[in-house]
Design an enzyme around this catalytic site. Structure first.
Site, PDB file in Angstrom:
ATOM      1  N   TRP A  84       0.768  -9.286 -10.989  1.00 63.95           N
ATOM      2  CA  TRP A  84       1.662  -9.677  -9.892  1.00 63.95           C
ATOM      3  C   TRP A  84       0.872 -10.336  -8.772  1.00 63.95           C
ATOM      4  O   TRP A  84       1.334 -11.288  -8.139  1.00 63.95           O
ATOM      5  CB  TRP A  84       2.397  -8.448  -9.349  1.00 63.95           C
ATOM      6  CG  TRP A  84       3.339  -8.759  -8.233  1.00 63.95           C
ATOM      7  CD1 TRP A  84       4.634  -9.148  -8.331  1.00 63.95           C
ATOM      8  CD2 TRP A  84       3.048  -8.725  -6.818  1.00 63.95           C
ATOM      9  NE1 TRP A  84       5.184  -9.359  -7.078  1.00 63.95           N
ATOM     10  CE2 TRP A  84       4.234  -9.103  -6.131  1.00 63.95           C
ATOM     11  CE3 TRP A  84       1.919  -8.395  -6.077  1.00 63.95           C
ATOM     12  CZ2 TRP A  84       4.303  -9.169  -4.743  1.00 63.95           C
ATOM     13  CZ3 TRP A  84       1.991  -8.468  -4.692  1.00 63.95           C
ATOM     14  CH2 TRP A  84       3.165  -8.845  -4.044  1.00 63.95           C
ATOM     15  N   HIS A  85      -0.341  -9.847  -8.539  1.00 64.25           N
ATOM     16  CA  HIS A  85      -1.158 -10.394  -7.458  1.00 64.25           C
ATOM     17  C   HIS A  85      -1.751 -11.755  -7.813  1.00 64.25           C
ATOM     18  O   HIS A  85      -2.069 -12.542  -6.908  1.00 64.25           O
ATOM     19  CB  HIS A  85      -2.283  -9.425  -7.087  1.00 64.25           C
ATOM     20  CG  HIS A  85      -1.829  -8.288  -6.230  1.00 64.25           C
ATOM     21  ND1 HIS A  85      -1.326  -7.118  -6.746  1.00 64.25           N
ATOM     22  CD2 HIS A  85      -1.791  -8.143  -4.878  1.00 64.25           C
ATOM     23  CE1 HIS A  85      -1.007  -6.301  -5.758  1.00 64.25           C
ATOM     24  NE2 HIS A  85      -1.262  -6.899  -4.617  1.00 64.25           N
ATOM     25  N   GLY A  86      -1.926 -12.043  -9.076  1.00 55.93           N
ATOM     26  CA  GLY A  86      -2.489 -13.334  -9.422  1.00 55.93           C
ATOM     27  C   GLY A  86      -2.633 -13.512 -10.920  1.00 55.93           C
ATOM     28  O   GLY A  86      -2.857 -12.549 -11.655  1.00 55.93           O
ATOM     29  N   PHE A 107       0.043 -15.037  -2.963  1.00 54.93           N
ATOM     30  CA  PHE A 107       0.503 -14.195  -4.068  1.00 54.93           C
ATOM     31  C   PHE A 107       2.014 -14.288  -4.245  1.00 54.93           C
ATOM     32  O   PHE A 107       2.529 -13.829  -5.224  1.00 54.93           O
ATOM     33  CB  PHE A 107       0.098 -12.742  -3.837  1.00 54.93           C
ATOM     34  CG  PHE A 107      -1.391 -12.580  -3.600  1.00 54.93           C
ATOM     35  CD1 PHE A 107      -2.289 -13.174  -4.456  1.00 54.93           C
ATOM     36  CD2 PHE A 107      -1.862 -11.884  -2.509  1.00 54.93           C
ATOM     37  CE1 PHE A 107      -3.652 -13.044  -4.239  1.00 54.93           C
ATOM     38  CE2 PHE A 107      -3.218 -11.740  -2.282  1.00 54.93           C
ATOM     39  CZ  PHE A 107      -4.119 -12.327  -3.138  1.00 54.93           C
TER      40      PHE A 107
END
Length: 470
Positions: A323-325, A470
């Site tokens: 989800w963050h990257g 993000f």
């Protein structure tokens, strides 16, 4: 449009607040929705089609929720839910993960001799898509569960999704948390004053601390990881550790303050996470709305603690990382956190809870290491940096020049920002402020902080928020 910018502070926000306060209660949502669309359009002005993407999310999910309410059978409700989620997650996948998948499959094809290439689109990630996708998905799932009724006003649903204070980087607010406030909310002098105070504190954390210590991390990157000493390597990752906290915490406070001015109560996103004595405790205090989202919509539906706990935790942390990257360092970051959390569940946490000093020392070591995996996307450079942090595990390379006294040079320059960061992490300054916030001294202090931020912004210290990416 960055909160810590002249454009926002002296143009957008005053005009918006004037219109918002003058508008009758039945028009306030319309003013907020229009302002939020303008705010987002300004941010994606080089790719204005992304505004249409967000509007389509409102339309698709609004229609799916309405159809779900009209369906009498479970099968029809599931089809409506699936249709909405395919749109939500499909858009997120195409813009955020498709190129990552194509790149890795192409690499696999090259190494296995397969004569095939997948196209790489190089799509620009729409600002805030990860946050607003999770928000609208939670709405649709809650409607399916019967926890909230479908919203039949597209204006109200659009205002919820597009609300500019928390549109770009959260906090992630579920519709059930805010539904009653969409039509009935208190706008008072006390709320405005409290909101301005929270906004100013958040602005100071971002501009005066996060941006300042972030410069040290930027300079360490500019030097090159091969050429830094072990002390500077630890100083650099400490700087990033402080930067990401005060950057995101500052944004969250500004968002909460803006919400309070408008009569909304947004949930807290942080609770002094760097005072934690275990990684388990840390993730109950850090980005709490994201953790709550994964717990409510992924972990518990998978079985939670009742069955297959290890599998459930593994999936949650792999998804949290991605989800963050869309990069392998984020996968590695999620795996690292999963391993620590499992060790704590197998008995380490009980030891750490019984020995608080040991717990704090443990976190003093593992928090910067976890953020290193988060900050360095190149796996080769990550290995180099780890070699600088732990030089006794690495064979000396005579071809690389390392300046042994570099940490003294940068330590003198960044001593006060690092000290201020460390002090603010303890929560002591905030407790002192809360105890005296109604005094003239506290008010004067906030005025000084605000104009100090303005001066720094004038000097060009208005870096964008880290979580925008993000």
């Amino acid at each position: 449009m960055v909160f810590s910018s002249f454009t926002f502070l002296f143009y957008f926000l005053p005009v918006f607040l004037l219109l918002y306060f003058l508008a009758p209660i039945t028009w306030k949502n319309a003013v907020l929705f229009a302002a939020s669309l303008f705010f987002y359009l300004y941010g994606v002005r080089e790719h204005p089609v992304y505004l249409l993407l967000m509007l389509l999310s409102i339309l698709v999910n609004g229609v799916a929720a309405r159809c779900m309410m009209r369906c009498k059978g479970e099968r029809g409700r599931r089809i409506c839910l699936a249709a909405g989620m395919v749109w939500n997650l499909g858009c997120l996948f195409v813009f955020k993960y498709l190129d990552f998948l194509s790149d890795n499959l192409n690499l696999l094809f090259d190494r296995t001799g397969v004569d095939m290439r997948l196209p790489v689109l190089h799509l620009v990630l729409p600002i805030g898509i990860s946050f607003y996708t999770f928000q609208i998905s939670s709405y649709l799932i809650d409607v399916y569960r019967g926890q909230v009724a479908a919203e039949y006003s597209f204006l109200t649903l659009g205002t919820y999704l597009c609300m500019f204070p928390q549109l770009i980087a959260g906090p992630i607010v579920t519709y059930s948390q805010i539904r009653s406030q969409m039509w009935v909310r208190v706008i008072s002098y006390g709320n405005v004053e409290e909101g301005l105070r929270e906004f100013t504190i958040g602005l100071a954390l971002k501009v005066l601390i996060a941006n300042r210590v972030g410069n040290l991390w930027t300079q360490v990157n500019a030097i090159g990881f091969e050429s830094i000493s072990c002390p500077l390597a630890w100083m650099g990752i400490a700087a990033f550790t402080f930067q990401i906290y005060f950057d995101f915490y500052g944004y969250s406070l500004m968002a909460k303050g803006l919400g309070r001015i408008m009569g909304f109560e947004f949930p807290d996103n942080f609770k002094n996470p760097y005072l934690s004595r275990s990684m388990t405790e840390f993730w109950r205090r850090w980005h709490m709305t994201l953790g709550g989202w994964f717990r409510e919509y992924v972990y518990i539906p998978l079985g939670g603690n009742r069955k297959h706990q290890m599998r459930n935790l593994f999936l949650v942390w792999m998804l949290t990382g991605l989800w963050h990257g869309a990069d392998w360092n984020f996968v590695l970051w999620g795996l690292f956190l999963f391993m620590l959390l499992m060790l704590e569940k197998w008995g380490l946490k009980k030891v750490l809870d019984g020995l608080p000093l040991l717990g704090h020392l443990y976190m003093l070591f593992v928090i910067p290491l976890s953020w290193l995996l988060f900050a360095v996307t190149d796996m080769g450079q990550l290995a180099v940096y780890l070699g600088r942090l732990f030089p006794f595990f690495q064979r000396a390379d005579s071809s690389v020049t390392v300046f042994a006294g570099d940490f003294l040079k940068y330590g003198r320059v960044y001593f006060w920002p690092l000290l201020a960061s460390l002090l603010c992490c303890t929560g002591v300054p905030r407790k002192l402020y809360d105890a005296r916030k109604d005094t003239l001294t506290a008010t004067a202090g906030l005025v000084v902080l605000f104009w100090a931020c303005v001066y720094c912004m004038y000097l060009g210290l208005d870096d964008p928020f880290l979580y925008y990416q993000f």
